[in-house]
Design a protein around this motif. Sequence first.
Motif, PDB file in Angstrom:
ATOM      1  N   GLU A  75       0.820  -1.214   0.000  1.00  9.51           N
ATOM      2  CA  GLU A  75       0.000   0.000   0.000  1.00  9.51           C
ATOM      3  C   GLU A  75       0.850   1.259   0.000  1.00  9.51           C
ATOM      4  OE1 GLU A  75      -0.590  -2.607   1.812  1.00  9.51           O
ATOM      5  OE2 GLU A  75      -2.681  -3.176   1.531  1.00  9.51           O
ATOM      6  N   GLU A 118      -7.738   6.547  -6.929  1.00 11.57           N
ATOM      7  CA  GLU A 118      -7.092   5.900  -5.788  1.00 11.57           C
ATOM      8  C   GLU A 118      -7.792   4.595  -5.437  1.00 11.57           C
ATOM      9  OE1 GLU A 118      -7.040   8.823  -2.691  1.00 11.57           O
ATOM     10  OE2 GLU A 118      -4.971   9.407  -3.152  1.00 11.57           O
ATOM     11  N   LYS A 124      -6.138   0.918  -5.563  1.00 10.73           N
ATOM     12  CA  LYS A 124      -6.131   0.030  -4.396  1.00 10.73           C
ATOM     13  C   LYS A 124      -6.781  -1.312  -4.718  1.00 10.73           C
ATOM     14  CE  LYS A 124      -5.922   3.634  -0.878  1.00 10.73           C
ATOM     15  NZ  LYS A 124      -6.620   4.336   0.214  1.00 10.73           N
ATOM     16  N   GLN A 145      -5.033  -4.912  -4.527  1.00  9.88           N
ATOM     17  CA  GLN A 145      -5.599  -6.049  -3.805  1.00  9.88           C
ATOM     18  C   GLN A 145      -5.674  -7.277  -4.711  1.00  9.88           C
ATOM     19  OE1 GLN A 145      -6.316  -6.158  -0.449  1.00  9.88           O
ATOM     20  NE2 GLN A 145      -6.442  -8.343  -0.919  1.00  9.88           N
ATOM     21  N   VAL A 198       0.682   3.518  -2.896  1.00  7.88           N
ATOM     22  CA  VAL A 198      -0.537   4.285  -3.129  1.00  7.88           C
ATOM     23  C   VAL A 198      -0.722   5.376  -2.083  1.00  7.88           C
ATOM     24  CG1 VAL A 198      -3.046   4.146  -3.381  1.00  7.88           C
ATOM     25  CG2 VAL A 198      -1.613   2.252  -4.146  1.00  7.88           C
ATOM     26  N   ASP A 199      -0.490   5.034  -0.825  1.00  9.40           N
ATOM     27  CA  ASP A 199      -0.875   5.921   0.262  1.00  9.40           C
ATOM     28  C   ASP A 199       0.187   6.920   0.685  1.00  9.40           C
ATOM     29  OD1 ASP A 199      -3.313   4.693   0.409  1.00  9.40           O
ATOM     30  OD2 ASP A 199      -2.629   3.188   1.831  1.00  9.40           O
TER      31      ASP A 199
END
Length: 371
Positions: free
Chosen positions: A213, A309, A313, A317, A216-217
């Motif tokens: 993650e 976003e 995500k 996943q 992305v984060d």
Amino acid sequence: MVVEDYFKNNLSDENYRKYFCIYLWWNLTTIIPLRISEFCDIKRDSLIEEEDGFLLKLPRKKQNNRRVQVIDSILIPNRLAKAINIYINSTDNYGSSLTLISYLSLPFQKRYLENKLDPEAFDSKIFLYILNEFYYEIVCKKYGFKIMEQEEVKIAEHNLDLEKVINRKIRPNNTRHFAFLNLMTQGYHPVEIARLGGHVSIYSQYHYHQHLEYWVDSEVLELMLKFSLNQNIGQHTKEIFDEKEFKKKFILRPSENKDVRIPLSIGYCTDPNQNCKVDDHVFCDAWRISFEEYKEKADIILKKINDKENMTKQLLQNLKDLYQIAMKGFKEGLYSEKNVLFNRELIETSKQLKHSLYQLAILKEKVTTNE
């Protein structure tokens, strides 16, 4: 960013001998998942020229009771092989060295020679010392960054240029983690990653899934973008980290076709041929928007960011789910590293993820610092 820029320059002989290990560590271990102990133990004669190019022999650790055959040599780029050969030739006259990195060639080695168990070998303690020196002398003094804990930043944030604050140094083994994440997001099968990483079992990779993650984060997207937009930060460090200049140049930067302003539902197009290669205009390099219109339609644009976003995500996943399946069934033909269809699914998902990450970065570049 600093490593990439610093080693483009002509270094003094002293700095070259002192910091070459940083250059090699960064260029090698962000691609090949080596432990820092393995990196330091690479032998002086580890580079072998073959018909296909240059092979680098790797000193692997933890190989007892193998469940996966690990890779102990790998083909490396010619430019890296050339840099290694130049380094070896330039440091040979300092004395015999068992390891690729010559301890005796280091400009500060006399201070530590009495306590060094083996003066012909380079080790992780010396590497850590050099890495800290690189942060102090190069990252901070030369490039003007500050290393501060998060709590210190909160106290002094009004008087800081936050773009030039580093909360935590990259540690020697962090690049091994970067390499694992890169291999996963490129669609490598878990067994192949285990072989490259020297894992005796593919189950050792489970914990890396928790860090995916990060792409992305975190602010990695912004860092990637700033670097790609400014290839020579040595000359423009002050400009690129000046918020107003950054907005002026990159957020609402002028188009090459200044006279072309084809109206769109949001913003305008600066391509006279409107040769759009994306589904949504805001992801196009030719798209621009005035500050006035941005303020008016900010909610719509921010929703596009949120949607992208969420899509990113979800793709992330999906990739993680595929890896979980592969890890549980890698001994079965359907999910083995030799199965073409399953590998194609891994690679296709990774391509979609990288494309989505790129679009998200482009969109954030255009709008997130207009607040």
